[in-house]
Each structure stands twice: as structure tokens, then as C-alpha cells.
Design an enzyme around this catalytic site. Structure first.
Site, PDB file in Angstrom:
ATOM      1  N   ARG A  77       0.877  -1.133  -0.018  1.00  0.00           N
ATOM      2  CA  ARG A  77       0.138   0.049   0.058  1.00  0.00           C
ATOM      3  C   ARG A  77       0.947   1.222  -0.147  1.00  0.00           C
ATOM      4  O   ARG A  77       0.524   2.324  -0.335  1.00  0.00           O
ATOM      5  CB  ARG A  77      -1.053  -0.055   1.071  1.00  0.00           C
ATOM      6  CG  ARG A  77      -1.955  -1.024   1.207  1.00  0.00           C
ATOM      7  CD  ARG A  77      -3.299  -1.143   2.076  1.00  0.00           C
ATOM      8  NE  ARG A  77      -2.433  -1.609   3.315  1.00  0.00           N
ATOM      9  CZ  ARG A  77      -2.305  -2.725   3.639  1.00  0.00           C
ATOM     10  NH1 ARG A  77      -3.266  -3.620   2.786  1.00  0.00           N
ATOM     11  NH2 ARG A  77      -2.013  -3.548   4.762  1.00  0.00           N
TER      12      ARG A  77
ATOM     13  N   GLU B 201       3.338  -9.293  14.878  1.00  0.00           N
ATOM     14  CA  GLU B 201       2.531  -9.889  15.659  1.00  0.00           C
ATOM     15  C   GLU B 201       2.634 -11.452  15.945  1.00  0.00           C
ATOM     16  O   GLU B 201       2.702 -11.969  16.918  1.00  0.00           O
ATOM     17  CB  GLU B 201       0.866  -9.478  15.531  1.00  0.00           C
ATOM     18  CG  GLU B 201       0.312  -9.619  16.853  1.00  0.00           C
ATOM     19  CD  GLU B 201      -1.189  -9.078  16.662  1.00  0.00           C
ATOM     20  OE1 GLU B 201      -1.410  -8.343  15.725  1.00  0.00           O
ATOM     21  OE2 GLU B 201      -1.975  -8.899  17.585  1.00  0.00           O
TER      22      GLU B 201
END
Ligand code: AMP
Length: 174
Positions: A61, A98
Site C-alpha cells: 500500500r 504480531e
């Protein structure tokens, strides 16, 4: 339309890509011509006159705003890519996410010692992705590095993972 009005063009998608995440979907902003133009000019205005020679955009992005910013500044664009995508000799940096580990790569000749670089990504969450990219760019010894985002999720305090001596800007803070 003002910069703050851009927020109303961003869509929140709940539980994407996993439960508990509120995903800031910028596709609804960039499909709006007026919003896209405002975002583009606002990004360019932040760095006008700063002698920027390269914008590094983080896959994927970050390629959108990063290319736009480079065009606005009349400078070059460098893609920071996921592993195995760049065709020539690369340098790479692994970083913790994560869940698990990811790696980011740059062409080893993408940045030189005379460059003034803006590293751009669409969004700052924990800062892990940007920090890895910053470390990679820093290892190429450019004259100066700036960091830029379109959206910053302030409550996650991702700035604490970014270098203190580096100017960090974001267009929209939540
Ligand atoms: P981080 O490394 O935690 O700062 O995550 C930043 C990267 O993950 C960016 O490339 C974003 O595109 C993506 N990302 C993380 N959280 C979100 C979110 N809530 N909405 C949209 N994108 C996100």
C-alpha cells in the site's frame, strides 16, 4: 474539502484481516478524485523545498502514496519489497510481526550517500514495518531520512519504535 475531511472518505473494516483489528481501508479515499488530489498535494507540501531525492515506498500500500509523493516532488521512487520480488542484488532486514517474522528488501544500489530520502507507508500501527525499512535505508548512509505516513493510529504509539532523531509526519491522526 479540507485535510480533516479526508477521514470521512476512509472506510473502517471491522475484524479484517483478523478478529479485533479495525482495518483502515484507504481504497475508498483514493477512488474519490477530489480526495486523492487533496491527499497528493498535502503530502507534497510537507516535503517541498527539503531537497528530497528519493521516496521509498513500502510494499504494497506504500507504493500508492509513495509514487504520488515522488511525482509531486519530482524525485525518484524506490520500492521496498517483500522477499524474492526484486530482480537484482538486494539487501534485506528481518523483523518481528504480531505473529512470526517478516523480511523487507531493497535493491543494494537503490540509494546513495548523496540522497535525501522520505520513507513512506500508508499507515503507522506498531511501527515495526517502518523501523525495519528505516534500518535498511540507514545502512546505505544517505544524507538524511524522513518518515511519512498517510494515517497514524496514535493509541498504538508506534512512534516509540521509530528513531528519535528522525522527523516523522502523518497526514491524519486517529
Ligand atoms: P506496523 O508494522 O504494526 O506499524 O503495521 C503497519 C503496516 O501494516 C502498514 O503497512 C499497514 O498497511 C498495515 N496495517 C497495520 N494495521 C493496520 C490497520 N489497522 N489498518 C490498515 N492497515 C494496517
Amino acid at each position: 474539502m479540507t485535510i480533516e475531511d479526508l477521514k470521512s472518505t476512509i472506510r473502517d473494516v471491522v475484524d479484517f484481516p483478523s478478529k479485533g483489528i479495525v482495518f483502515k481501508d484507504l481504497t475508498t479515499m483514493i477512488k474519490n478524485g477530489e480526495a486523492l488530489q487533496l491527499m497528493s498535494k498535502a503530502l507534497g507540501d510537507i516535503y517541498a523545498g527539503k531537497g528530497v531525492t528519493k521516496v521509498v515506498g513500502i510494499e504494497s500500500r506504500g507504493f500508492i502514496g509513495g509514487s504520488i509523493l515522488a511525482y509531486e516532488l519530482g524525485c525518484g521512487f524506490v520500492p521496498a519489497r517483500k522477499p524474492g520480488k526484486l530482480p537484482a542484488v538486494t539487501i534485506k532486514k528481518a523483523y518481528a510481526k504480531e505473529y512470526g517474522v517478516d523480511t523487507i528488501e531493497l535493491h543494494s544500489d537503490a540509494i546513495g550517500e548523496n540522497d535525501v530520502v522520505v520513507i513512506h507507508d500508508d499507515l503507522l500501527a506498531t511501527g515495526g514495518t517502518m523501523r525495519a525499512c528505516y534500518d535498511l535505508v540507514k545502512s546505505m548512509n544517505p544524507k538524511k531520512i524522513y518518515i511519512n505516513f498517510i494515517v497514524e493510529l496514535s493509541q498504538l504509539d508506534g512512534r516509540k519504535n521509530l528513531p528519535e532523531d528522525c522527523e516523522v509526519t502523518s497526514l491524519l491522526k486517529y
